[in-house]
Design an enzyme around this catalytic site. Structure first.
Site, PDB file in Angstrom:
ATOM      1  CB  SER A 355      51.613  56.655  75.598  1.00 47.25           C
ATOM      2  OG  SER A 355      50.516  55.865  75.205  1.00 47.25           O
ATOM      3  CB  SER A 411      37.694  48.449  75.674  1.00 45.69           C
ATOM      4  OG  SER A 411      38.859  48.116  74.921  1.00 45.69           O
ATOM      5  CG  HIS A 439      35.206  51.436  75.884  1.00 44.37           C
ATOM      6  ND1 HIS A 439      34.356  50.527  75.270  1.00 44.37           N
ATOM      7  CD2 HIS A 439      36.322  51.488  75.120  1.00 44.37           C
ATOM      8  CE1 HIS A 439      34.942  50.056  74.176  1.00 44.37           C
ATOM      9  NE2 HIS A 439      36.130  50.614  74.070  1.00 44.37           N
ATOM     10  CE  LYS A 470      33.696  51.564  71.691  1.00 42.66           C
ATOM     11  NZ  LYS A 470      34.171  52.203  70.460  1.00 42.66           N
ATOM     12  CB  THR A 499      38.066  63.220  56.243  1.00 41.28           C
ATOM     13  OG1 THR A 499      37.244  62.074  56.022  1.00 41.28           O
ATOM     14  CG2 THR A 499      37.689  63.852  57.573  1.00 41.28           C
TER      15      THR A 499
END
Length: 654
Positions: A355, A411, A439, A470, A499
């Site tokens: 990562s 960002s 983004h 966005k 969910t």
């Protein structure tokens, strides 16, 4: 226990009455407190067994275990007379109607109805008054009055609030001598919590210390109440309150006035609705049309009735946007990243996750929740990335599963990852790639598919995550990639399974926005034109602007307190809204403004913003140099230098 009147004195209230059509129905103020309007008397015992805790009348029913449905007929009077039932509060509005309020008396629950009163209910026979059987009536009345007359007893629109606990029934639990707070209608305010807001003082004190530390450091975040207006972007209305000075009120011997609600027209310079698609007429029309057609909610999870046709169409459009086999929509971009990164690697044998050091919090959460071996590589440092990949192969073998997670546009600094070189390393060491394009989608690529698409690298990326909230201007998140991977995440990810699906209206609006931006190159070009203008204006004014590789423009301040004060001055004095960015979003000492010009921020707005910023810099004596602690990721061996004369290109041209 008692039945509080559900309306203030003098207000109008519909009369509760008993009628017999096909079944007898009871309308009761107790039910109204639970947002229920009626109950079938034949099912009263079953209802009482489950809800007696909410209603003292039903509690009486529940205690009579020998009650039979047949006993409720032919009239409700049998229930009260033969079974010796009684309501705990015989003098409340449900018995006496509204005779207490004015001379125009309205019938109560068991008042006798004449022909005129019952003219509008032909199927409701007249009822005879019933004398309720209650005990300790004077004591109950005195206790009831003690609550009603309490100075802390307040009602607003019939909702009881802030009631100090009072003994209201001779069978109530004994009250403690220690301070108590509030209570509940359901228990007659007789069993209030021991602590204020049910929070032990130690917990409250610890949390207040944490919040005070944020305030002391200047990192406490405050919401700016903004009301956007359709068709007026980037203008908006700011809502705020100015509290009356308490000392001034005492001098004038008047009660402290309520805060004054004020509004200001402001220009927003920190919006992530990058292309104003949230107010595009076609997008708005799609949302309204879907609501009119399908209502508001999806009705369930994706597995249980929540997969509407709108969302399947959206997923098809997203797969086409990125030239991938399939896509999957989530409730937010955060959930998409967390669910995908915590689920997919666990389905692979001995997978290692590599990562980037500056990955978003949602990606970090996903990596952490996978509970698999993880390796953090220095931000955009290809040498460090290859070092980690090679060490994994050396220790565990070249067939070890590996996943490289990174973003396209970061960002807070506006820098862009070296996507081609990362793909080269992924292919060399047999790793899959996961890129966050939240983004970038909508603003880069010939279809708006992101920077990987702009660079001609999207087909070499395994999985892409994006957002609908966005540049697309709506709400939600998604991933796109190979169909077998999407199916695996769909089948195993808890963040997706458990969910509720996004509403049909959101899916419809997002689908319209995605498809519109596939051919709206003019918006991408116009945005980059305005970005370049603002960067040059800031640079020419001597302000500490970062020449980013994207549409995001960091303006450095380097002090949390001054950053917040500068933001307040811009908002209060110049009607410009720029949110201060501080720790933990960015490292301490690199606090900044984050400016996001759109195609609709015109040249006059740019000029006014720069003049206002210069005024603030002079007033606060802010440093016009970029802080020494700031390590600009837009510079270095693995990124392209920005040409201040040429707008950043947004599509791949062969």
């Amino acid at each position: 226990l008692f039945c509080p009147q559900t309306e203030t004195v003098g207000s109008s209230m519909s009369t509760s009455r008993v009628g017999q059509a096909t079944k007898q129905l009871v309308k009761c103020p107790f039910m109204r407190q639970m947002n229920m309007k009626k109950i079938d008397v034949s099912t009263l015992p079953m209802f009482a067994a489950n809800y007696s805790e909410h209603c003292p009348f039903l509690n009486v029913v529940n205690e009579q275990g020998d009650f039979n449905a047949e006993d409720a007929h032919p009239s409700i009077e049998h229930l009260f007379k033969e079974k010796n039932f009684s309501c705990p509060r015989p003098d409340c509005c449900m018995y006496k109607g509204e005779s207490q309020c004015d001379h125009d008396t309205k019938p109560g629950f068991f008042d006798e109805l004449d022909v005129e009163d019952d003219a509008d209910d032909d199927d409701m026979p007249a009822l005879q008054a019933v004398t309720p059987q209650t005990h300790n009536q004077p004591q109950l009345e005195a206790e009831y009055d003690s609550v009603i007359m309490n100075p802390h007893y307040q009602t607003a629109n019939g909702v009881i609030a802030d009631i100090e606990p009072q003994p209201v029934h001779n069978n109530a639990l004994p009250l403690s001598s220690s301070p108590q707070h509030y209570g509940s209608f359901c228990n007659g305010y007789s069993v209030p919590p021991k602590y204020q807001s049910a929070t032990p003082p130690k917990v409250r004190a610890e949390l207040e210390l944490k919040l005070d530390a944020l305030r002391e450091a200047g990192n406490y975040r405050e919401f700016i109440d903004i009301e956007r207006h359709n068709g007026e972007f980037p203008k908006a209305t700011r809502h705020s309150h100015i509290e009356t000075d308490q000392e001034y009120d005492k001098v004038n011997q008047v009660n402290q006035a309520a805060p004054h609600h004020i509004t200001d027209d402001v220009t927003v310079w920190c919006n992530n609705d990058y292309l104003n698609m949230g107010q595009h007429p076609k997008v708005v029309e799609s949302m309204i049309s879907a609501i009119q057609n399908s209502g508001c909610g999806a009705g369930g999870t994706r597995n249980i009735s929540g997969t509407t046709h709108y969302i399947t169409e959206l997923e098809s459009s997203l797969a086409d946007l990125h030239d991938k086999e399939a896509a999957l929509v989530f409730s937010s971009g955060f959930v998409a990243n967390e669910a995908a990164l915590s689920t997919l690697p666990k389905l692979l044998n001995n997978c290692h996750i590599i990562s980037d050091d500056l990955n978003h919090a949602s990606m970090i959460a996903g990596v952490r929740n996978s509970r698999l071996p993880k390796h953090i590589w220095k931000h955009n440092d290809l040498n460090d990335l290859e070092r980690i990949l090679k060490s994994i192969d050396d220790k565990h073998g070249p067939d070890t599963n590996k996943l490289i997670a990174f973003e396209s546009v970061y960002s807070m600094d506006g820098d862009i990852a070296p996507i081609k070189e990362i793909n080269d390393l992924a292919e060399k060491y047999g790793a899959i790639t996961y890129i966050d394009e939240v983004h970038a989608v909508g603003m880069y690529g010939h279809k708006g598919g992101g920077v990987a698409q702009r660079n001609g690298e999207s087909d070499r990326i395994t999985l892409i995550s994006g957002t609908l909230g966005k540049a697309f201007g709506v709400f939600g998140g998604y991933i796109a990639g190979p169909s077998h991977m999407i199916d695996a995440i769909r089948s195993y990810a808890a963040g997706f399974i458990f969910t509720t699906a996004i509403p049909p209206s959101v899916s419809a609006a997002a689908n319209t926005s995605v498809n519109y931006l596939k051919s709206a190159q003019y918006l991408r070009d116009k945005q980059q034109d305005q970005v370049l203008k603002l960067k040059n204006k800031l640079h020419d004014a001597g302000l500490p602007v970062i020449w980013s590789n994207s549409h995001i423009i960091p303006l450095m301040i380097g002090d949390a307190r001054k950053c917040k004060i500068a933001s307040d001055i811009l908002l209060d004095k110049f009607k410009i809204y720029v949110q201060p960015i501080n720790y933990p979003t960015v490292p301490k000492g690199t606090e900044r403004f984050r400016l996001t010009p759109s195609p609709l921020h015109n040249d006059e707005m740019i000029h006014y913003l720069v003049e206002a910023l210069l005024n603030v810099w002079d007033e606060l004596e802010l440093d016009k140099k970029i802080p020494d602690i700031y390590d600009d990721p837009n510079k270095g061996p693995f990124v392209d230098e920005v040409d201040p004369q040429i707008p950043i290109f947004s599509r791949f041209d062969v």
